[in-house]
Design an enzyme around this catalytic site. Structure first.
Site, PDB file in Angstrom:
ATOM      1  N   GLY A  36       0.883  -1.295   0.122  1.00 12.12           N
ATOM      2  CA  GLY A  36      -0.063   0.044   0.116  1.00 12.12           C
ATOM      3  C   GLY A  36       0.971   1.221  -0.003  1.00 12.12           C
ATOM      4  CE  LYS A  52      -7.027   2.934  14.369  1.00  8.47           C
ATOM      5  NZ  LYS A  52      -7.460   4.248  13.658  1.00  8.47           N
ATOM      6  CG  HIS A 100      -5.704   6.156  18.683  1.00  6.96           C
ATOM      7  ND1 HIS A 100      -4.853   5.502  18.572  1.00  6.96           N
ATOM      8  CD2 HIS A 100      -6.098   6.845  17.499  1.00  6.96           C
ATOM      9  CE1 HIS A 100      -4.739   5.445  17.090  1.00  6.96           C
ATOM     10  NE2 HIS A 100      -5.247   6.289  16.694  1.00  6.96           N
TER      11      HIS A 100
HETATM   12  C1  BG6 Z   1      -5.898   7.677  13.375  1.00  7.73           C
HETATM   13  C2  BG6 Z   1      -7.551   7.613  12.919  1.00  7.73           C
HETATM   14  O1  BG6 Z   1      -5.899   6.369  13.902  1.00  7.73           O
HETATM   15  O2  BG6 Z   1      -5.560   8.560  14.268  1.00  7.73           O
HETATM   16  C3  BG6 Z   1      -7.818   8.998  12.621  1.00  7.73           C
HETATM   17  O3  BG6 Z   1      -7.893   6.807  11.952  1.00  7.73           O
HETATM   18  C4  BG6 Z   1      -7.415  10.075  13.551  1.00  7.73           C
HETATM   19  O4  BG6 Z   1      -9.315   9.106  12.378  1.00  7.73           O
HETATM   20  C5  BG6 Z   1      -5.935   9.983  13.829  1.00  7.73           C
HETATM   21  O5  BG6 Z   1      -7.596  11.339  12.924  1.00  7.73           O
HETATM   22  C6  BG6 Z   1      -5.315  10.871  14.939  1.00  7.73           C
HETATM   23  O6  BG6 Z   1      -4.042  10.846  14.822  1.00  7.73           O
HETATM   24  P1  BG6 Z   1      -3.218  12.005  15.318  1.00  7.73           P
HETATM   25  O7  BG6 Z   1      -1.747  11.485  15.642  1.00  7.73           O
HETATM   26  O8  BG6 Z   1      -3.234  13.030  14.210  1.00  7.73           O
HETATM   27  O9  BG6 Z   1      -3.760  12.506  16.603  1.00  7.73           O
END
Ligand code: BG6
Length: 480
Positions: free
Chosen positions: A12, A151, A243
């Site tokens: 990818g 993920k 997260h």
């Molecule tokens: C990703 C999600 O894992 O994390 C997104 O799929 C999200 O929807 C992103 O915006 C946020 O990551 P970061 O590092 O920009 O806070």
């Protein structure tokens, strides 16, 4: 890893993740001479590109200073491209040939790392072909291939287990790196250091002193044209299962034996996640609020009657002696008023009776981990206001990464890639922790399926629907 030759194959390679995160992180690591001199990056994707065209595409992603151009040239010279369909063995056979050519140039069999940066519905196919073509097999005990997966890892408990079974039939656990990039964030790693390296916190880190905790994961952006991916996935799966759970685990976990590799951090994290009390499907309405921003239904790739949530708020409890009875309020959403990810621990109101008549704050001391932006930690305290008469005021003590260290830290993907290269799994999910988090999330999903109530709407730029406020306000508390 500095002296070991390796080839990282990115499946990818022309997609968003590779473009926005992986290739920029690899470039920075290369620029800072952290990849050694014998590294090779192979982009594997469907589009027919020559090496040169791939390099040109990658080159156009960067906006660099003039003096960085040389670094970019050096990086680009390490890039190779292999055209292939994920579902056709031909591409994999070509890939084997390419890796052998690289072995010949390197003068040894290079370590193979397979990074699956594709849509998750391609994982099964790619894994099957890695197995079929024996790419997944090691050539000697020391030099076994590694596989990294992004993920979302499954869609619910059942599919996550199935994927894990497949994965473990092909790769032993010590070769698997399940990525949740929040674990690589400096501010998230620091929570454990802060908690356990400063002895003043441990004695008060429990239900005797803590009133409640809040975790906010707010993003100003919407779904950014990712409707086809996001709709039917929803925020709970997109950031809640991973997260949010990891942020929660960092606050509630018990002290690991050490921070060395295999020092028990993964055990402690897994125990923390399995200690989250599940919200049974019939209780979901009481403890979980799901929202959708107005305008979501008009986004490209979204079903016109979609009930997919772009916001979620919940109240949960942890089944450990340390935290039993302490509520944790979590909320996450798109199209929020600002970008803000933080964890706040709100201590019980202990403003001494002596000061009550001078106006104690409504809540006790608050310790906040500012994950991003404005990375840092603040502690709210009560102070005497400079004045000839007795008067008190809440003030804030602040540690800022920028002030203390000049910057917020290494980009999460740089740290995670280095750890994959070094074979250090501490900041990667183990299958048992994923299973526990999916168990918790799947029960909520089941509750929503059987629930008649529709998703609640909120205006972009608001902190979710009003029900999110009611969730915490009915306990006599407020979102910070
Ligand atoms: C990703 C999600 O894992 O994390 C997104 O799929 C999200 O929807 C992103 O915006 C946020 O990551 P970061 O590092 O920009 O806070």
């Amino acid at each position: 890893m500095k002296n070991n030759a390796f080839a990282i194959v990115i499946f990818g390679a022309t997609g968003d993740l590779a473009r926005n995160k992986l290739l920029p992180a690899l470039f920075r690591l290369c620029q800072h001479r952290q990849l050694g001199s014998r590294f090779y990056i192979i982009g594997f994707a469907r589009r027919p590109l020559t090496n040169l065209q791939f390099r040109q595409e990658v080159s156009s992603m960067f906006f660099l200073k003039k003096e960085e151009k040389k670094d970019l040239e050096r990086f680009l010279s390490r890039l190779h491209y292999q055209q292939g369909l994920f579902e056709d063995v031909a591409g994999y056979n070509q890939l084997i040939k390419l890796i052998h050519e690289i072995d010949a140039v390197a003068g040894e069999r290079v370590k193979r790392i397979f990074y699956l940066a594709t849509a998750p519905d391609r994982y099964n196919t790619i894994l099957s072909f890695l197995e079929k073509t024996k790419l997944s097999k090691g050539h000697d005990k020391k030099n076994k291939p590694r596989v990294a997966l992004e993920k979302p890892f499954g869609k619910d408990l059942e599919t996550a287990k199935r994927l894990d079974k497949k994965l473990s039939q092909i790769f032993p656990e010590e070769q698997i790196f399940r990525v949740d990039h929040y674990l690589g964030k400096e501010t998230v790693q620091n929570i454990l250091t802060f908690r356990f390296a400063n002895n003043i916190f441990e004695p008060v880190w429990n239900k005797e002193y803590i009133d409640h905790a809040q975790i906010t994961f707010a993003e100003k952006k919407g779904i950014m044209g990712r409707g086809r991916f996001f709709d039917g996935v929803g925020l709970l799966r997109d950031v809640g299962q991973n997260h949010l759970m990891q942020l929660l685990a960092s606050v509630v976990m018990e002290q690991p034996k050490s921070f060395a590799r295999d020092g028990g951090v993964r055990d402690a994290r897994s125990a923390a996640i399995s200690a989250i009390r599940c919200i049974e499907p019939e209780d979901v309405e009481k403890y979980v609020v799901r929202g959708q921003y107005t305008g979501y239904l008009a986004e490209e790739g979204v079903m016109r009657d979609s009930q997919t949530e772009t916001f979620v708020a919940m109240k949960l409890f942890i089944k450990t002696p340390r935290f039993s009875g302490v509520p944790f309020y979590l909320r996450a959403g798109k199209k929020m008023p600002k970008n803000h990810v933080s964890i706040s621990v709100i201590f019980r109101q202990t403003c001494h009776v002596l000061f009550k008549e001078y106006g104690c704050p409504e809540v006790g001391n608050i310790l906040t981990f500012h994950i991003q932006p404005d990375e840092g930690i603040t502690l709210s305290l009560v102070s005497k206001r400079p004045s000839p008469v007795m008067s008190i005021k809440p003030v804030s003590m602040r540690f800022s990464y920028k002030e203390a260290f000049g910057r917020a830290g290494v980009e999460a993907y740089e740290k995670l890639l280095l750890d994959i290269l070094a074979g250090d799994q501490m900041l990667f999910n183990r299958s048992d922790e994923l299973e526990s988090s999916w168990d918790f999330i799947t029960k909520i999903l089941k509750g929503w399926e059987s629930q008649k109530a529709k998703v609640k709407n909120y205006k972009p730029g608001m902190w979710g629907p009003k029900e999110a406020n009611e969730l915490i306000e009915k306990d006599g508390r407020k979102w910070l």
